[in-house]
Design a protein around this motif. Sequence first.
Motif, PDB file in Angstrom:
ATOM      1  N   ILE A   1      74.769 138.420  23.598  1.00 32.56           N
ATOM      2  CA  ILE A   1      76.451 138.178  22.854  1.00 32.56           C
ATOM      3  C   ILE A   1      77.199 139.847  22.615  1.00 32.56           C
ATOM      4  CG2 ILE A   1      75.766 138.806  20.100  1.00 32.56           C
ATOM      5  CD1 ILE A   1      77.186 135.920  20.183  1.00 32.56           C
TER       6      ILE A   1
ATOM      7  N   ILE B   1      80.096 116.800  19.533  1.00 29.52           N
ATOM      8  CA  ILE B   1      79.095 117.730  19.570  1.00 29.52           C
ATOM      9  C   ILE B   1      78.082 117.094  20.728  1.00 29.52           C
ATOM     10  CG2 ILE B   1      76.912 119.189  18.524  1.00 29.52           C
ATOM     11  CD1 ILE B   1      78.780 120.243  16.001  1.00 29.52           C
TER      12      ILE B   1
ATOM     13  N   ASN C   1      72.119 120.470  33.289  1.00 28.77           N
ATOM     14  CA  ASN C   1      70.875 121.478  33.756  1.00 28.77           C
ATOM     15  C   ASN C   1      69.394 121.006  34.152  1.00 28.77           C
ATOM     16  OD1 ASN C   1      71.838 123.398  32.453  1.00 28.77           O
ATOM     17  ND2 ASN C   1      71.423 123.323  30.322  1.00 28.77           N
TER      18      ASN C   1
ATOM     19  N   THR D   1      62.746 119.105  26.438  1.00 34.04           N
ATOM     20  CA  THR D   1      63.444 118.766  27.509  1.00 34.04           C
ATOM     21  C   THR D   1      64.931 119.174  26.981  1.00 34.04           C
ATOM     22  OG1 THR D   1      62.034 117.545  28.648  1.00 34.04           O
ATOM     23  CG2 THR D   1      63.813 117.372  29.691  1.00 34.04           C
ATOM     24  N   LEU D   2      65.159 118.437  25.675  1.00 37.13           N
ATOM     25  CA  LEU D   2      66.014 118.282  25.424  1.00 37.13           C
ATOM     26  C   LEU D   2      66.362 119.665  25.201  1.00 37.13           C
ATOM     27  CD1 LEU D   2      68.823 115.797  24.583  1.00 37.13           C
ATOM     28  CD2 LEU D   2      67.572 116.135  22.230  1.00 37.13           C
ATOM     29  N   VAL D   3      66.026 120.020  23.739  1.00 43.23           N
ATOM     30  CA  VAL D   3      66.415 121.856  23.115  1.00 43.23           C
ATOM     31  C   VAL D   3      66.485 122.419  24.303  1.00 43.23           C
ATOM     32  CG1 VAL D   3      65.650 123.125  22.536  1.00 43.23           C
ATOM     33  CG2 VAL D   3      65.420 120.926  21.320  1.00 43.23           C
ATOM     34  N   ARG D   4      65.910 123.030  25.466  1.00 41.07           N
ATOM     35  CA  ARG D   4      65.507 123.696  26.298  1.00 41.07           C
ATOM     36  C   ARG D   4      66.930 123.475  27.441  1.00 41.07           C
ATOM     37  NH1 ARG D   4      60.427 126.187  29.764  1.00 41.07           N
ATOM     38  NH2 ARG D   4      60.594 124.386  30.418  1.00 41.07           N
ATOM     39  N   ASN D   5      67.716 122.542  26.876  1.00 42.57           N
ATOM     40  CA  ASN D   5      68.584 122.684  28.148  1.00 42.57           C
ATOM     41  C   ASN D   5      69.748 122.451  27.237  1.00 42.57           C
ATOM     42  OD1 ASN D   5      67.225 122.771  31.130  1.00 42.57           O
ATOM     43  ND2 ASN D   5      66.239 120.619  30.116  1.00 42.57           N
ATOM     44  N   THR D   6      69.746 122.270  25.835  1.00 44.11           N
ATOM     45  CA  THR D   6      70.825 122.878  25.316  1.00 44.11           C
ATOM     46  C   THR D   6      71.369 124.052  24.777  1.00 44.11           C
ATOM     47  OG1 THR D   6      69.838 120.677  23.903  1.00 44.11           O
ATOM     48  CG2 THR D   6      72.313 121.516  23.050  1.00 44.11           C
ATOM     49  N   PRO D   7      72.465 124.456  24.912  1.00 42.86           N
ATOM     50  CA  PRO D   7      72.758 126.136  24.282  1.00 42.86           C
ATOM     51  C   PRO D   7      72.838 125.955  23.135  1.00 42.86           C
ATOM     52  CG  PRO D   7      75.049 124.944  25.707  1.00 42.86           C
ATOM     53  CD  PRO D   7      73.811 124.012  26.161  1.00 42.86           C
TER      54      PRO D   7
ATOM     55  N   VAL E   1      74.656 127.541  21.239  1.00 38.98           N
ATOM     56  CA  VAL E   1      75.478 127.960  20.087  1.00 38.98           C
ATOM     57  C   VAL E   1      75.852 126.600  19.813  1.00 38.98           C
ATOM     58  CG1 VAL E   1      77.782 128.180  20.789  1.00 38.98           C
ATOM     59  CG2 VAL E   1      76.233 129.867  21.623  1.00 38.98           C
ATOM     60  N   MET E   2      75.577 125.334  20.967  1.00 39.27           N
ATOM     61  CA  MET E   2      75.765 124.067  20.372  1.00 39.27           C
ATOM     62  C   MET E   2      74.756 123.319  19.620  1.00 39.27           C
ATOM     63  SD  MET E   2      78.346 123.198  22.237  1.00 39.27           S
ATOM     64  CE  MET E   2      78.423 121.065  21.612  1.00 39.27           C
TER      65      MET E   2
ATOM     66  N   LEU F   1      76.936 125.161  16.153  1.00 36.74           N
ATOM     67  CA  LEU F   1      77.466 124.115  15.630  1.00 36.74           C
ATOM     68  C   LEU F   1      77.438 123.368  15.107  1.00 36.74           C
ATOM     69  CD1 LEU F   1      79.892 124.065  18.894  1.00 36.74           C
ATOM     70  CD2 LEU F   1      80.979 124.918  16.628  1.00 36.74           C
ATOM     71  N   PHE F   2      76.820 122.535  15.862  1.00 37.67           N
ATOM     72  CA  PHE F   2      76.056 120.600  15.021  1.00 37.67           C
ATOM     73  C   PHE F   2      75.702 120.533  13.243  1.00 37.67           C
ATOM     74  CE2 PHE F   2      72.082 118.217  13.500  1.00 37.67           C
ATOM     75  CZ  PHE F   2      73.109 116.996  14.008  1.00 37.67           C
TER      76      PHE F   2
ATOM     77  N   TYR G   1      65.270 125.399  17.456  1.00 38.68           N
ATOM     78  CA  TYR G   1      65.535 125.997  19.230  1.00 38.68           C
ATOM     79  C   TYR G   1      64.330 126.626  19.840  1.00 38.68           C
ATOM     80  CZ  TYR G   1      68.035 128.357  23.610  1.00 38.68           C
ATOM     81  OH  TYR G   1      67.504 128.588  24.305  1.00 38.68           O
TER      82      TYR G   1
ATOM     83  N   PHE H   1      59.876 126.480  23.050  1.00 36.50           N
ATOM     84  CA  PHE H   1      59.663 126.934  23.481  1.00 36.50           C
ATOM     85  C   PHE H   1      58.456 128.063  22.809  1.00 36.50           C
ATOM     86  CE2 PHE H   1      64.171 126.859  24.262  1.00 36.50           C
ATOM     87  CZ  PHE H   1      64.040 127.355  25.108  1.00 36.50           C
TER      88      PHE H   1
ATOM     89  N   VAL I   1      73.536 135.151  17.346  1.00 35.07           N
ATOM     90  CA  VAL I   1      74.432 134.148  17.258  1.00 35.07           C
ATOM     91  C   VAL I   1      75.092 133.619  15.779  1.00 35.07           C
ATOM     92  CG1 VAL I   1      74.823 131.941  18.626  1.00 35.07           C
ATOM     93  CG2 VAL I   1      72.912 133.201  19.797  1.00 35.07           C
TER      94      VAL I   1
END
Lengths: 289, 229
Positions: free
Chosen positions: A117, A240, A251, B56-62, B64-65, B68-69, B109, B113, B173
């Motif tokens: 960033i 969202i 992905n 799986t869900l979290v690793r593929n989510t940016p 920033v999203m 935002l949530f 997030y 990992f 971020v």
Amino acid sequence: MSAGVLFDAPGPATVARHRAYSVVAALALVAGVAFVLWRLQATGQLEYDKWEPFLTPRYIEAILVDGLLVTLQMAFSAVIGAVVFGVLFGVGKLSDHRWVRWPCWLVVEFFRAVPVIMLMIFCFYAVFGGMDELSRRTYWSVVLALTLYNGAVLAEVFRAGINAVPRGQAEAAYAIGMRKTQVMTIVLLPQAVKIMIPAIISQMVVALKDTSLGYAVAGLGLTRIAKPIYQQFGNHVPTIIVITAIYVVINLLLTLLATWIQRRFVGEKKVLDVPMVGQAQSDTRSTTL
Amino acid sequence: MNAVLDNFDLVLRAFGYTVFLFLVSAVISVALGTLLAAMRVGPVKVLRMFGTGYVTLVRNTPLVMIFLFFQLGAGKIFDALRFTWVDIHIGPFDFTSFFSAAVASLSLYTAAFVCEAIRAGVNAVPLGQAEAARAIGLPFSGVMSQVVLPQAFRASVPPIASTLIALLKNTSVAGVFGVIEAVGRMKGFTNDYADQRWGIFLAFAIGYVLLVEIISLVSTLIERRWKVA
């Protein structure tokens, strides 16, 4: 999961106990999901009005064209740039000359250690500061920042890939009288590329996710397209959810592709192991499985 | 460089926020990640599936999203997730709803990992170690505490360190979402002192490089200390 490191093969009493745990856990999860759904319902997030934009052709088109397409374009350009950057600096780090090796090492370590960033903000103000059109300026700052970061990561991938080629290959090439450049370009690189393709595709996932960091510089693409939609309809939560779902699906598809290529072209060997930032390259040990 | 040197207290405070974000999120995400890893390697299938789904869900989510949530969405569903109840002040640092939302996003997030890092550590223990431990008659608790977990912890150190380095970089971020940490402060400086952008960038970059080096130094020390002969 009959027997593993952590558990022996379970006997009848243990199987019954585990079944009881499963029931309790399942009940707890269902209760959790039900609670979230109830809150969504109670706060009116499930109303049709809030989801309508995602069924309207005009908005679907905006999300796919101004959102998804731009995001994919940025990620793709960045990965192409990163591959070039990675080859240059990965090979540079393997150079026999100290005056080539050291600057390459410094550049790679620097761009891996600095937040993306921050690179984006810097590119936006300093590198492309003179560019007039805002969207082009944002586009190129995002692409350049991602090129530098992912390029630095790929440089490590390339180095690991070239090192993964059996040593006899280079020795044999030298033995038949090839020059250093020839050994690298004719013998080592072609073999390394095969091993590296899955890692490059996985890096594409990272680049795709990171395009959203363009949010810091008036961004473009999927994350940004959410803003006009939720501002107009006040449907923050559905927007969202939908946008996140698109990212996740894309992905997962990329990950599937990487796994397929790994299986088809590389074999069942494990994915390349790349050392973390600041770790000396000599103590790279395979810890990830 | 004058912009940085003249306002050095501001720079230090900005990096202070970065470090606080890092430390709080690191503790929470390691705890959550360990819990997730326990679910994923445990014997209960429902929890294994939940853990796999979450990762799986979290690793593929940016990231920033997720930010935002927690900035826009979560508070609309659950009042507590507005974080208005957080209002802590320590010296010059204010920990408010922005800070808490950032910690929540970063922790959830990073936990995915951390979970994978720990799982890799558990998988790195050869099966024969556990079999040998059982063969000499150790009970389950003995197998775990004497043989499997010590090796798993040791193998987890490098991947967890990588994850924490990524977390440190990801705290940036938060700068976009209302926390004036290092990148937020840098953005302010680049706006105010247009002619010193290269110097400002370099100064903040060096700050990050130093922090990264500290984490990797600590991890190397721990690794060396726990190494078996």
